[in-house]
Design an enzyme around this catalytic site. Sequence first.
Site, short mmCIF file in Angstrom:
data_model
loop_
_atom_site.label_atom_id
_atom_site.label_comp_id
_atom_site.label_asym_id
_atom_site.label_seq_id
_atom_site.Cartn_x
_atom_site.Cartn_y
_atom_site.Cartn_z
N LYS A 1 0.85 -1.19 0.00
CA LYS A 1 0.00 0.00 0.00
C LYS A 1 0.89 1.24 0.00
O LYS A 1 1.94 1.26 0.63
CB LYS A 1 -0.89 -0.03 1.26
CG LYS A 1 -1.69 1.23 1.53
CD LYS A 1 -2.83 1.41 0.56
CE LYS A 1 -3.63 2.67 0.89
NZ LYS A 1 -4.54 3.03 -0.24
N LEU B 1 -4.82 7.45 0.09
CA LEU B 1 -3.52 7.02 0.62
C LEU B 1 -3.45 7.08 2.14
O LEU B 1 -2.49 7.57 2.72
CB LEU B 1 -2.39 7.86 -0.02
CG LEU B 1 -2.15 7.53 -1.50
CD1 LEU B 1 -1.21 8.54 -2.13
CD2 LEU B 1 -1.60 6.12 -1.67
N CYS C 1 -1.40 8.78 -8.36
CA CYS C 1 -2.59 8.65 -7.53
C CYS C 1 -3.54 9.80 -7.81
O CYS C 1 -3.16 10.97 -7.66
CB CYS C 1 -2.24 8.63 -6.05
SG CYS C 1 -3.73 8.50 -5.02
N GLY D 1 -10.56 -2.21 -12.42
CA GLY D 1 -11.40 -3.35 -12.76
C GLY D 1 -11.44 -3.58 -14.27
O GLY D 1 -10.85 -2.83 -15.06
#
Lengths: 253, 304
Positions: free
Chosen positions: B45, B73, B130, B217
């Site tokens: 992570k 985050l 991100c 996805g």
Amino acid sequence: MLELTAIVAEVRHPTAHYRVIGFHAPAIAEPVRAGQFVNVLLRPGPLLRRPFSVYSAVGGVVEIIYRPVGEGTALLADLKEGDRVSLLGPLGRPFEFDPDWDSVALVSGGLGVAPMLLAARDARDAGLRVTWVHGARTVTELSPESAGDRSVIATDDGSAGHHGSAVAAVPDGVGGVLACGPNRMLAAVAARWPDAQVAVETYMGCGTGVCLGCAVPLRAGGYDRACKEGPVYRAADVDWEALPSHLHYAAGA
Amino acid sequence: MSVDMAVDVGELNLRGPVVAASGTFGYGTEVPLLERRALGAIVSKGIFLRPRIGNPPPRIVETPSGMLNAIGLQGPGVEALIRDYCPQWAAWDFPVLVNINGESAVEYGELAARLDGVPGVAGFEINVSCPNVEQGGMYFGNDPRAAAEVTAAVRRRTRLPIWVKLTPMVSDIAVIARACESAGADGLSAVNTFVGMSIDLHTYRPRLAFRTGGLSGPAIRPMAVHLAHQAARAVRIPVIGVGGIVSADDALEFLVAGCSAVQVGTATFADPRAIARVHDGIAAHLEARGLSSLAELPRYLPRD
């Protein structure tokens, strides 16, 4: 925590409003405790699993209760005896029963009844007297099933039982309070009983603690995970203002 | 299975080509049903120097064949990472790369310096992509000079392998890919999530509290395959394909399109065994085609 393929053992429609589906899953039914949930994978179906409180666990069958309100629950409603699904569970932290209690009130609103049959079982196992308090918007939305030594009903429109909320209908003098329902209702629980244990509902990604999607805002600051540290919280520990009260698939929320 | 699935990604020798994508596997320590035999590597992570509480909920919403996330985050900061997780990683028989984040190139460099040499840290994935933070994040990833500056800042502070995770939100990923390669990257992860938005028709508001989120996805897979392919054509360093992989066939598309390895992310949420399933499926495909190693898989990678 296990991932297993479970066969649909039974399908019930206790009222027009609620459906119950049971999965043969002894490995989950045996250890599960009230407040814990299973994450159901539907194939074909949506990308993510759908989390459901375990409603009952008898004879190796894990039951969940739901209303068909979205894509996932519509597929659940199509399942028949003998169909197979993947279950992940038991997940989350269960209700805890304080040895100092002599009685407990199980307070539910609408589909918040979901963990309460098991809670009644676990409370009886702990030697507690159980007051069952259940509320809904109207009489047709009341859960058909109850358990406990005393039962109190409330409806928002006064069509059955007390006219008003389940929270207002809880009698004085109960030892512990365990609650589940729309987050708005749980905020009211927190105001009346800061030490109540509440099972919250959130959006959920994985159910296993890795995605951080099911964030629950805490009064002490920061977030933790409904799937791991929750879904059961001390009521006063949750920052109810910051917890979304409206989930688009949630009944009565 | 007799198929040789090992793959070298730069200096990292992976036992298989399937890597756990950042943000979908935590720090690897509380993943249920972890099947280590099939793990090529884990990317942790994303971590910052300091702890971050993340974004308010709702943080995720499911969309057709995908999901939007705006986690922001959330993480314990680098010191807690070193204290709580690195010692566990040091005992594992596969590499863990740390996904590093900062609000400036200097912060990325400081993170790399702090983690360099810590037992258990095998390399870095620089997150310049991100979409869910106010400062830094994707800003660095869509400007070739900023991406190169961050990469160089990390390169100066470590000799460990560096992957740069690229954003798809660019007009020409080849430009960014080459900038990172020139600045010293050892590999490129292509791609991070696409920025998306979903509206709740009960409230007439965005479903995510952050308004927008990163789409992952199967919905993004064909776009991700194309972008990974473009990146692979643009550079000589390995590209690690990522974006919507659910099955072995999905992973094979990225590999044939020029990737050296792949990352599986969102699929793990629904199937905790996804990585092992993809790994075994790739091996079965190779065996069925009479190939004895992953290296023999035909690639479609024309050079301009």
